[in-house]
Design a protein around this motif. Structure first.
Motif, PDB file in Angstrom:
ATOM      1  N   ALA A 171       0.812  -1.222   0.000  1.00 10.71           N
ATOM      2  CA  ALA A 171       0.000   0.000   0.000  1.00 10.71           C
ATOM      3  C   ALA A 171       0.845   1.272   0.000  1.00 10.71           C
ATOM      4  N   PRO A 172       1.851   1.398   0.885  1.00 14.92           N
ATOM      5  CA  PRO A 172       2.648   2.630   0.884  1.00 14.92           C
ATOM      6  C   PRO A 172       3.325   2.928  -0.451  1.00 14.92           C
ATOM      7  N   LEU A 173       3.715   1.869  -1.179  1.00 14.85           N
ATOM      8  CA  LEU A 173       4.415   2.076  -2.444  1.00 14.85           C
ATOM      9  C   LEU A 173       3.480   2.072  -3.652  1.00 14.85           C
ATOM     10  N   GLY A 174       2.204   1.792  -3.421  1.00 17.40           N
ATOM     11  CA  GLY A 174       1.267   1.732  -4.541  1.00 17.40           C
ATOM     12  C   GLY A 174       1.620   0.641  -5.533  1.00 17.40           C
ATOM     13  N   PHE A 175       2.097  -0.474  -5.023  1.00 16.25           N
ATOM     14  CA  PHE A 175       2.565  -1.576  -5.869  1.00 16.25           C
ATOM     15  C   PHE A 175       1.391  -2.225  -6.594  1.00 16.25           C
ATOM     16  N   ASP A 176       1.535  -2.422  -7.897  1.00 20.41           N
ATOM     17  CA  ASP A 176       0.484  -3.009  -8.725  1.00 20.41           C
ATOM     18  C   ASP A 176       0.690  -4.530  -8.780  1.00 20.41           C
ATOM     19  N   VAL A 177      -0.046  -5.255  -7.957  1.00 19.08           N
ATOM     20  CA  VAL A 177       0.123  -6.703  -7.866  1.00 19.08           C
ATOM     21  C   VAL A 177      -0.215  -7.391  -9.183  1.00 19.08           C
ATOM     22  N   GLN A 178      -1.280  -6.943  -9.830  1.00 13.99           N
ATOM     23  CA  GLN A 178      -1.676  -7.560 -11.099  1.00 13.99           C
ATOM     24  C   GLN A 178      -0.569  -7.432 -12.142  1.00 13.99           C
ATOM     25  N   ARG A 179       0.055  -6.291 -12.187  1.00 14.76           N
ATOM     26  CA  ARG A 179       1.138  -6.085 -13.151  1.00 14.76           C
ATOM     27  C   ARG A 179       2.319  -7.002 -12.840  1.00 14.76           C
ATOM     28  N   PHE A 180       2.616  -7.173 -11.560  1.00 16.07           N
ATOM     29  CA  PHE A 180       3.701  -8.064 -11.158  1.00 16.07           C
ATOM     30  C   PHE A 180       3.392  -9.508 -11.539  1.00 16.07           C
ATOM     31  N   VAL A 181       2.178  -9.950 -11.234  1.00 17.89           N
ATOM     32  CA  VAL A 181       1.773 -11.318 -11.569  1.00 17.89           C
ATOM     33  C   VAL A 181       1.880 -11.553 -13.072  1.00 17.89           C
ATOM     34  N   ALA A 182       1.431 -10.577 -13.856  1.00 15.67           N
ATOM     35  CA  ALA A 182       1.506 -10.705 -15.314  1.00 15.67           C
ATOM     36  C   ALA A 182       2.955 -10.783 -15.776  1.00 15.67           C
ATOM     37  N   SER A 183       3.833 -10.005 -15.144  1.00 17.74           N
ATOM     38  CA  SER A 183       5.247 -10.012 -15.509  1.00 17.74           C
ATOM     39  C   SER A 183       5.874 -11.378 -15.246  1.00 17.74           C
ATOM     40  N   VAL A 184       5.554 -11.963 -14.091  1.00  9.88           N
ATOM     41  CA  VAL A 184       6.069 -13.297 -13.764  1.00  9.88           C
ATOM     42  C   VAL A 184       5.540 -14.334 -14.745  1.00  9.88           C
ATOM     43  N   HIS A 185       4.245 -14.304 -14.992  1.00  9.67           N
ATOM     44  CA  HIS A 185       3.614 -15.353 -15.792  1.00  9.67           C
ATOM     45  C   HIS A 185       3.881 -15.228 -17.281  1.00  9.67           C
ATOM     46  N   ARG A 186       4.365 -14.089 -17.722  1.00 16.39           N
ATOM     47  CA  ARG A 186       4.817 -14.015 -19.113  1.00 16.39           C
ATOM     48  C   ARG A 186       6.097 -14.824 -19.304  1.00 16.39           C
ATOM     49  N   VAL A 187       6.848 -15.002 -18.236  1.00 19.40           N
ATOM     50  CA  VAL A 187       8.072 -15.802 -18.294  1.00 19.40           C
ATOM     51  C   VAL A 187       7.784 -17.259 -17.944  1.00 19.40           C
ATOM     52  N   ASN A 188       7.041 -17.472 -16.870  1.00 22.00           N
ATOM     53  CA  ASN A 188       6.707 -18.822 -16.407  1.00 22.00           C
ATOM     54  C   ASN A 188       5.228 -18.840 -16.033  1.00 22.00           C
ATOM     55  N   PRO A 189       4.369 -19.250 -16.962  1.00 19.45           N
ATOM     56  CA  PRO A 189       2.918 -19.145 -16.751  1.00 19.45           C
ATOM     57  C   PRO A 189       2.368 -19.988 -15.608  1.00 19.45           C
ATOM     58  N   LYS A 190       3.102 -21.006 -15.171  1.00 17.33           N
ATOM     59  CA  LYS A 190       2.555 -21.944 -14.195  1.00 17.33           C
ATOM     60  C   LYS A 190       3.056 -21.739 -12.771  1.00 17.33           C
ATOM     61  N   VAL A 191       4.066 -20.918 -12.581  1.00 19.69           N
ATOM     62  CA  VAL A 191       4.643 -20.811 -11.242  1.00 19.69           C
ATOM     63  C   VAL A 191       3.694 -20.072 -10.299  1.00 19.69           C
ATOM     64  N   PRO A 192       3.468 -20.608  -9.101  1.00 19.41           N
ATOM     65  CA  PRO A 192       2.615 -19.918  -8.128  1.00 19.41           C
ATOM     66  C   PRO A 192       3.343 -18.734  -7.504  1.00 19.41           C
ATOM     67  N   ILE A 193       2.568 -17.761  -7.060  1.00 21.12           N
ATOM     68  CA  ILE A 193       3.117 -16.533  -6.478  1.00 21.12           C
ATOM     69  C   ILE A 193       2.462 -16.310  -5.124  1.00 21.12           C
ATOM     70  N   LEU A 194       3.284 -16.057  -4.121  1.00 24.62           N
ATOM     71  CA  LEU A 194       2.763 -15.859  -2.774  1.00 24.62           C
ATOM     72  C   LEU A 194       3.347 -14.592  -2.160  1.00 24.62           C
ATOM     73  N   PRO A 195       2.513 -13.600  -1.827  1.00 22.94           N
ATOM     74  CA  PRO A 195       3.008 -12.429  -1.091  1.00 22.94           C
ATOM     75  C   PRO A 195       3.313 -12.813   0.354  1.00 22.94           C
ATOM     76  N   VAL A 196       4.455 -12.374   0.856  1.00 26.94           N
ATOM     77  CA  VAL A 196       4.827 -12.665   2.240  1.00 26.94           C
ATOM     78  C   VAL A 196       5.434 -11.428   2.893  1.00 26.94           C
ATOM     79  N   SER A 197       5.285 -11.364   4.198  1.00 26.33           N
ATOM     80  CA  SER A 197       5.927 -10.312   4.979  1.00 26.33           C
ATOM     81  C   SER A 197       6.435 -10.921   6.272  1.00 26.33           C
ATOM     82  N   ALA A 198       7.745 -10.924   6.448  1.00 22.22           N
ATOM     83  CA  ALA A 198       8.314 -11.425   7.697  1.00 22.22           C
ATOM     84  C   ALA A 198       7.977 -10.488   8.848  1.00 22.22           C
TER      85      ALA A 198
END
Length: 243
Positions: A171-198
């Motif tokens: 939220a503070p950075l206004g990060f576009d999750v959908q854009r990130f997911v699309a960027s990952v899946h254009r390279v590897n369409p099947k890899v799962p993505i999990l947001p984490v915060s330690a």
């Protein structure tokens, strides 16, 4: 000259792959799930492990840490597990199977359940070197931007999971999750993505669940990477991510 360099590189990778295959056999025989963590510097590999190791307890877990210099990360991790080995690579920008083999030489692997290899912070070289792992996990931090995955495609080609770290900053950075997911899946369409915060604990329960399920699948001889358990919805509501 260029042809000779290519031949030398191929021989180096072949020798590494042979040693990695032997390590993988030993790990499986001992019942150890080995996870190769790869990211750019500062993406949060060590911080993730400082949260992961105590949460896995009483299941014993070890870490092999790769850095160009210093043992800072290894010393941090020693507070979470006695099973830590530091590999200082100098000018080498990746770990190799022989380095891992030497680092664990004095360990009784049958006493472990998990081994995490914290690779050198680099999104290029580590992609080429098999370390005998059962799974490759690639970390991208929210602070790196949404289009980072497409800039380094080889690191994703064999990834089993992508962790979007520092998710408390979405939220503070206004990060576009959908854009990130699309960027990952254009390279590897099947890899799962999990947001984490330690910091907040977001996603850690799912991460631990993935590790435990994967270990069971690995030991049973299944090639299934249980990707479906961690797939983000096809449509991620960005406003929900900010709430």
């Amino acid at each position: 000259m260029a042809k000779e360099l290519v031949v030398l590189e191929q021989r180096l990778l072949e020798r590494n792959d042979t040693r990695a295959a032997e390590l993988r056999r030993r790990f499986k025989e001992a019942g150890v799930l080995v996870v190769n963590l790869m990211s750019s510097p500062g993406a949060g590999k060590t911080t993730l492990l400082t949260a992961t190791l105590p949460a896995l307890s009483p299941e014993p877990a070890a870490v092999v840490v790769g850095d160009l210099a210093t043992d800072n990360d290894a010393r941090r991790l020693c507070t979470a597990t006695p099973w830590v080995r530091q590999i200082t690579t100098g000018t080498v920008c990746h770990l190799e199977a022989a380095m891992v083999e030497e680092a664990i030489a004095r360990w009784d692997l049958t006493q472990l359940r998990y081994l995490f290899i914290e690779n050198v912070g680099n999104l290029v070289c580590p992609a080429s070197f098999d370390l005998g792992e059962a799974a490759r996990v690639v970390l991208f931090a929210v602070t790196e931007g949404e289009d980072k995955p497409e800039k380094y495609p080889p690191i994703l080609h064999r990834a089993d999971l992508v962790l979007l770290t520092k998710s408390d900053l979405l939220a503070p950075l206004g990060f576009d999750v959908q854009r990130f997911v699309a960027s990952v899946h254009r390279v590897n369409p099947k890899v799962p993505i999990l947001p984490v915060s330690a910091r907040t604990g977001e996603g850690l329960a799912a991460w631990l669940d993935w590790l435990r399920v994967l270990r069971g699948a690995w030991l049973s001889g299944s090639d299934e990477r249980v990707r479906a358990r961690l797939q983000l919805p096809e449509r991620v509501n960005h406003e929900d991510q900010r709430s």
